[in-house]
Every structure is written in C-alpha cells, then in structure tokens.
Design a protein around this motif. Structure first.
Motif, PDB file in Angstrom:
ATOM      1  N   PRO A  31      64.931  28.275  58.373  1.00  2.74           N
ATOM      2  CA  PRO A  31      66.278  28.871  58.324  1.00  2.74           C
ATOM      3  C   PRO A  31      67.353  27.853  57.936  1.00  2.74           C
ATOM      4  N   ALA A  61      71.301  29.371  57.622  1.00  4.69           N
ATOM      5  CA  ALA A  61      70.590  30.552  57.122  1.00  4.69           C
ATOM      6  C   ALA A  61      69.528  30.145  56.119  1.00  4.69           C
ATOM      7  N   ASN A  65      66.059  34.534  57.265  1.00  6.59           N
ATOM      8  CA  ASN A  65      66.307  34.256  58.677  1.00  6.59           C
ATOM      9  C   ASN A  65      67.563  33.417  58.861  1.00  6.59           C
ATOM     10  N   ARG A  66      68.003  33.254  60.109  1.00  8.34           N
ATOM     11  CA  ARG A  66      69.220  32.499  60.375  1.00  8.34           C
ATOM     12  C   ARG A  66      69.143  31.891  61.775  1.00  8.34           C
ATOM     13  N   THR A  68      71.830  30.807  64.958  1.00  8.46           N
ATOM     14  CA  THR A  68      73.186  30.937  65.466  1.00  8.46           C
ATOM     15  C   THR A  68      73.148  30.802  66.979  1.00  8.46           C
ATOM     16  N   CYS A  81      67.192  31.516  66.674  1.00  6.28           N
ATOM     17  CA  CYS A  81      66.752  31.497  65.277  1.00  6.28           C
ATOM     18  C   CYS A  81      65.772  32.651  65.082  1.00  6.28           C
ATOM     19  N   ARG A 166      77.110  38.235  54.028  1.00  3.83           N
ATOM     20  CA  ARG A 166      76.441  37.366  54.989  1.00  3.83           C
ATOM     21  C   ARG A 166      76.743  35.893  54.710  1.00  3.83           C
ATOM     22  N   LEU A 170      79.157  32.930  56.675  1.00  3.45           N
ATOM     23  CA  LEU A 170      78.592  31.627  57.024  1.00  3.45           C
ATOM     24  C   LEU A 170      79.365  30.475  56.395  1.00  3.45           C
TER      25      LEU A 170
END
Length: 232
Positions: A31, A61, A65-66, A68, A81, A166, A170
C-alpha cells in the motif's frame, strides 16, 4: 535420461527470474505506492498544519489498498492497512477506484501469471531442455518479454488515475493525471520499476543461459557419462 545441468549463467538466470517475480509481487501488494502528506488524526483530506501536540499520521495508498488511521472509540485511533475494493471492484465508481487503476491491476495480474510460469520453467530448466520441441530458455525468455510489456503498460496506467477523488483526498485538490500535488512516490512504485527492468534483464539472460547449457564443455561432460554437470 535426465541430466541436471548447472552453469553460472543458467543459475544466474534462474535466480534473477525468481527475484524479478518476487519484486513485482511485493510491489503489487504493497500500500506504499503513494505517500500522502502528514495530517492530524481524524482529518481526512486537509493540508492544514497540525497544531503542536496533536497526533499526526501519514496515509498512503497502493493500487487497490491503503493505510490510514481509523477511529475506534473515544480518542483512540489505530493504524489500518486494508483493501479499499468493495466486491469485485470493477463496478466501483471511477472516483473511488479509478478505471485506470482497474486496468492497471488487470495488466499486473497477467504479468504476474506469466512470471509465475517462468519461475517454474527456470527451475525445470535444470533438467529439462525443451518444451513442445522448443528450447525452454527461448520460451521462457519470450514470455518474460511479454510480461515486461504488460508491466510497462501498467506503469503508465497507474499515474493516469491520479486525478480520482481518492487520490485528491490523499494528495491535495491539485492532484491530476501524472501529477501528485503534495504526495510523494513510495518505495513500491520504485520497486515496480526495478522489477520491470529485472524482468527484461532476465529475458536477455535467458539467451546466455541457453548457450551455456549447450556448450561444448557440457556436451563433453555428458559424453563422459555424468548425470550432474556443473560448469562455469
């Protein structure tokens, strides 16, 4: 009769094939393709400087997936994640999951499948010289070249999706295709480039591996009755 033939160049090709495939897979599942700007916990998309003493975090990111921080209870936040894909993913809105990223994953999927095949053939090449009456090295090198082309296309598709909502959340509102505003590129992006270069290097080295395993030295060792042939 099965002869196990190991040369420096064939062994190097096998190892490089494995390293290239693992590098691509590691980049794909990571990610950390885009690293967002540091922001206060609980603030999703503002680039305001956090007041002193306020906990901050740096989101990131990948392609699907990401990472945070999620609010759990009270003032508690935990690192998280996970994939942001819902369901099959390909029916998600473009702002949530860019169409360019969908195409990128498709290209990577094909490339990884091809590279997995070449990893298997590179190991088999120790005792198998041909497949379908063609040199196993030639077939593997060709497939590696095709996989490399898919990876190049994927690398161009990924930044084309930087204009999605998205990515703007970010990286900032000025993020656009091939422009990431306040974000920076993570190690996974560079790993993907390195992996792609290694794939093409493997394809070129497959030619040398074939020449090494069919050299006069190898033939002489086989004629001497040896089933395990190791030459420089």
């Amino acid at each position: 009769m099965c002869y196990v033939i190991v040369t420096c160049r064939s062994l190097l090709w096998t190892l490089l094939t494995l390293i290239a495939a693992l590098t691509i897979v590691a980049a794909l599942i990571s990610p950390y393709w885009l690293i967002g700007f540091t922001r206060p916990v609980g603030l999703a998309s503002s680039n305001n400087t956090a007041p002193e003493g306020i906990e901050t975090y740096t989101p990131s990111a990948g392609i699907y997936n990401r990472c945070t921080k999620l609010h759990r209870y009270g003032a508690k936040y935990t690192d998280n994640c996970a994939s942001f894909i819902v369901g099959a993913g390909f029916d998600m809105p473009d702002d949530d999951f860019s169409n360019f990223w969908k195409a990128c994953i498709f290209m990577y999927g094909i490339a990884v499948a091809l590279l997995t095949f070449t990893v298997i053939t590179s190991v088999l090449s120790l005792c198998v010289r041909s497949m379908c009456k063609k040199s196993i090295f030639t077939i593997s090198g060709l497939i590696q070249s095709i996989a490399g082309l898919f990876l190049i296309v994927a690398m161009f598709l990924y930044p084309a999706g930087w204009g999605s909502l998205r990515v703007r959340k970010l990286c900032g509102n000025n993020a656009s295709p091939y422009g990431i505003d306040e974000c920076s590129l993570g190690w996974a992006f560079y790993a993907s480039i390195i992996g792609t270069l290694l794939v093409f290097a493997s394809a070129v080295l497959s030619i040398q591996a074939e020449r090494a395993t069919s050299s006069d030295k190898v033939e002489a060792e086989i004629l001497d009755g040896k089933y395990l042939v190791c030459v420089l």
